[in-house]
Scaffold this motif. Structure first.
Motif, PDB file in Angstrom:
ATOM      1  N   UNK A 151      10.847  11.299   4.095  1.00 34.72           N
ATOM      2  CA  UNK A 151       9.513  11.439   4.660  1.00 34.72           C
ATOM      3  C   UNK A 151      10.502  13.034   4.569  1.00 34.72           C
ATOM      4  N   UNK A 152      11.490  13.139   4.909  1.00 40.11           N
ATOM      5  CA  UNK A 152      12.175  14.299   4.713  1.00 40.11           C
ATOM      6  C   UNK A 152      11.895  15.340   3.799  1.00 40.11           C
ATOM      7  N   UNK A 153      13.299  14.509   2.821  1.00 42.16           N
ATOM      8  CA  UNK A 153      13.175  15.161   2.338  1.00 42.16           C
ATOM      9  C   UNK A 153      12.085  15.459   1.067  1.00 42.16           C
ATOM     10  N   UNK A 154      11.444  14.825   1.065  1.00 47.82           N
ATOM     11  CA  UNK A 154       9.992  15.782   0.080  1.00 47.82           C
ATOM     12  C   UNK A 154       9.354  16.593   0.312  1.00 47.82           C
ATOM     13  N   UNK A 155       9.430  16.029   2.033  1.00 51.93           N
ATOM     14  CA  UNK A 155       8.524  17.319   2.895  1.00 51.93           C
ATOM     15  C   UNK A 155       9.494  18.742   3.173  1.00 51.93           C
ATOM     16  N   UNK A 156      10.425  18.439   2.475  1.00 52.50           N
ATOM     17  CA  UNK A 156      11.603  19.600   1.997  1.00 52.50           C
ATOM     18  C   UNK A 156      11.236  20.052   1.199  1.00 52.50           C
ATOM     19  N   UNK A 157      11.465  19.430   0.006  1.00 51.70           N
ATOM     20  CA  UNK A 157      11.230  20.186  -1.289  1.00 51.70           C
ATOM     21  C   UNK A 157       9.222  20.698  -1.679  1.00 51.70           C
ATOM     22  N   UNK A 158       8.687  19.952  -0.880  1.00 55.71           N
ATOM     23  CA  UNK A 158       7.293  20.554  -1.006  1.00 55.71           C
ATOM     24  C   UNK A 158       7.210  21.666  -0.115  1.00 55.71           C
ATOM     25  N   UNK A 191       0.838  -0.957  -0.126  1.00 59.15           N
ATOM     26  CA  UNK A 191      -0.318  -0.293   0.082  1.00 59.15           C
ATOM     27  C   UNK A 191       1.071   1.492  -0.047  1.00 59.15           C
ATOM     28  N   UNK A 192       0.707   2.254  -0.769  1.00 58.32           N
ATOM     29  CA  UNK A 192       1.150   3.730  -0.573  1.00 58.32           C
ATOM     30  C   UNK A 192       0.600   3.805   0.930  1.00 58.32           C
ATOM     31  N   UNK A 193       1.846   4.822   0.823  1.00 60.05           N
ATOM     32  CA  UNK A 193       1.576   5.697   2.695  1.00 60.05           C
ATOM     33  C   UNK A 193       1.149   6.669   1.919  1.00 60.05           C
ATOM     34  N   UNK A 194       0.314   7.739   2.870  1.00 58.88           N
ATOM     35  CA  UNK A 194       0.090   9.335   2.957  1.00 58.88           C
ATOM     36  C   UNK A 194       0.827   9.394   4.475  1.00 58.88           C
ATOM     37  N   UNK A 195       1.390  10.435   4.433  1.00 64.61           N
ATOM     38  CA  UNK A 195       2.233  11.354   5.144  1.00 64.61           C
ATOM     39  C   UNK A 195       1.916  12.830   5.385  1.00 64.61           C
ATOM     40  N   UNK A 196       0.898  13.414   6.042  1.00 65.22           N
ATOM     41  CA  UNK A 196       0.965  14.450   6.560  1.00 65.22           C
ATOM     42  C   UNK A 196       1.992  15.400   7.493  1.00 65.22           C
ATOM     43  N   UNK A 197       2.890  16.099   6.964  1.00 60.73           N
ATOM     44  CA  UNK A 197       3.682  16.568   8.079  1.00 60.73           C
ATOM     45  C   UNK A 197       3.778  17.973   7.413  1.00 60.73           C
ATOM     46  N   UNK A 198       3.962  19.117   9.132  1.00 55.53           N
ATOM     47  CA  UNK A 198       4.190  20.219   9.062  1.00 55.53           C
ATOM     48  C   UNK A 198       5.741  20.899   9.206  1.00 55.53           C
ATOM     49  N   UNK A 199       5.775  21.643   8.478  1.00 54.73           N
ATOM     50  CA  UNK A 199       7.137  21.730   8.245  1.00 54.73           C
ATOM     51  C   UNK A 199       7.472  23.339   9.042  1.00 54.73           C
ATOM     52  N   UNK A 200       7.956  23.257   9.660  1.00 51.83           N
ATOM     53  CA  UNK A 200       8.570  24.819  11.006  1.00 51.83           C
ATOM     54  C   UNK A 200       6.713  25.746  10.679  1.00 51.83           C
ATOM     55  N   UNK A 201       6.535  27.039  10.217  1.00 53.31           N
ATOM     56  CA  UNK A 201       5.593  27.388  10.750  1.00 53.31           C
ATOM     57  C   UNK A 201       4.600  27.248   9.427  1.00 53.31           C
TER      58      UNK A 201
END
Length: 170
Positions: free
Chosen positions: A153-160, A120-130
């Protein structure tokens, strides 16, 4: 006209010397140089002319250097603008970090598959800084237990985060 004037000066030089302050004609006659040498006035005029040419040359050199400086400054400004567009988010993050509770917060990790044989694909919800929380999907080929999972996850969050912040500026 000059030889006649010089002859008149030789004939009447004593009278003109006495009258030079009162007679305009005598002033003119005494101002004439009959020696055949350059007069002080013509030497000074030549020096003035040379000085003006030199000043013109230096002005042209100055203008050229000024144009080069302006061009360099414009190129530098463009380069700084490009760097700001590309990396400005880093300084904003540094400023935000001082006042925030956390830098990186994963709020949801959700993985569900209708087919037990398929990862299964994994959906991740992230809050980065503010930023507002955002959700993205990690392909099912990567297990939650894979040591690289947090890195992805961290790399994708930072890119986004970077992409969204650059869009806000434009």
């Amino acid at each position: 006209a000059l030889p006649i004037l010089c002859r008149e000066l030789r004939r009447n030089s004593e009278g003109c010397l006495k009258m030079k302050d009162k007679c305009d004609k005598c002033k003119e006659i005494l101002a004439v140089d009959c020696s055949g040498k350059q007069s002080l006035q013509s030497v000074l005029q030549q020096q003035l002319q040379d000085s003006m040419q030199m000043a013109e040359r230096f002005t042209n050199e100055y203008d050229g250097l000024l144009k080069k400086l302006q061009s360099t400054m414009l190129n530098t400004t463009d380069l700084l603008d490009q760097l700001n567009q590309q990396y400005g988010w880093v300084s904003r993050l540094a400023n935000i970090t001082e006042n925030s509770k956390g830098i990186f917060e994963v709020t949801t990790v959700y993985s569900k598959s209708n087919n037990p044989d398929e990862a299964a694909n994994t959906n991740v919800t992230v809050k980065l800084f503010d930023s507002e929380p955002f959700t993205f999907t990690i392909p099912g080929q990567m297990s939650l237990l894979d040591p690289a999972f947090p890195e992805v996850v961290a790399s994708e969050a930072l890119k986004r985060f970077q992409r969204e912040n650059n869009e806000l500026e434009v």
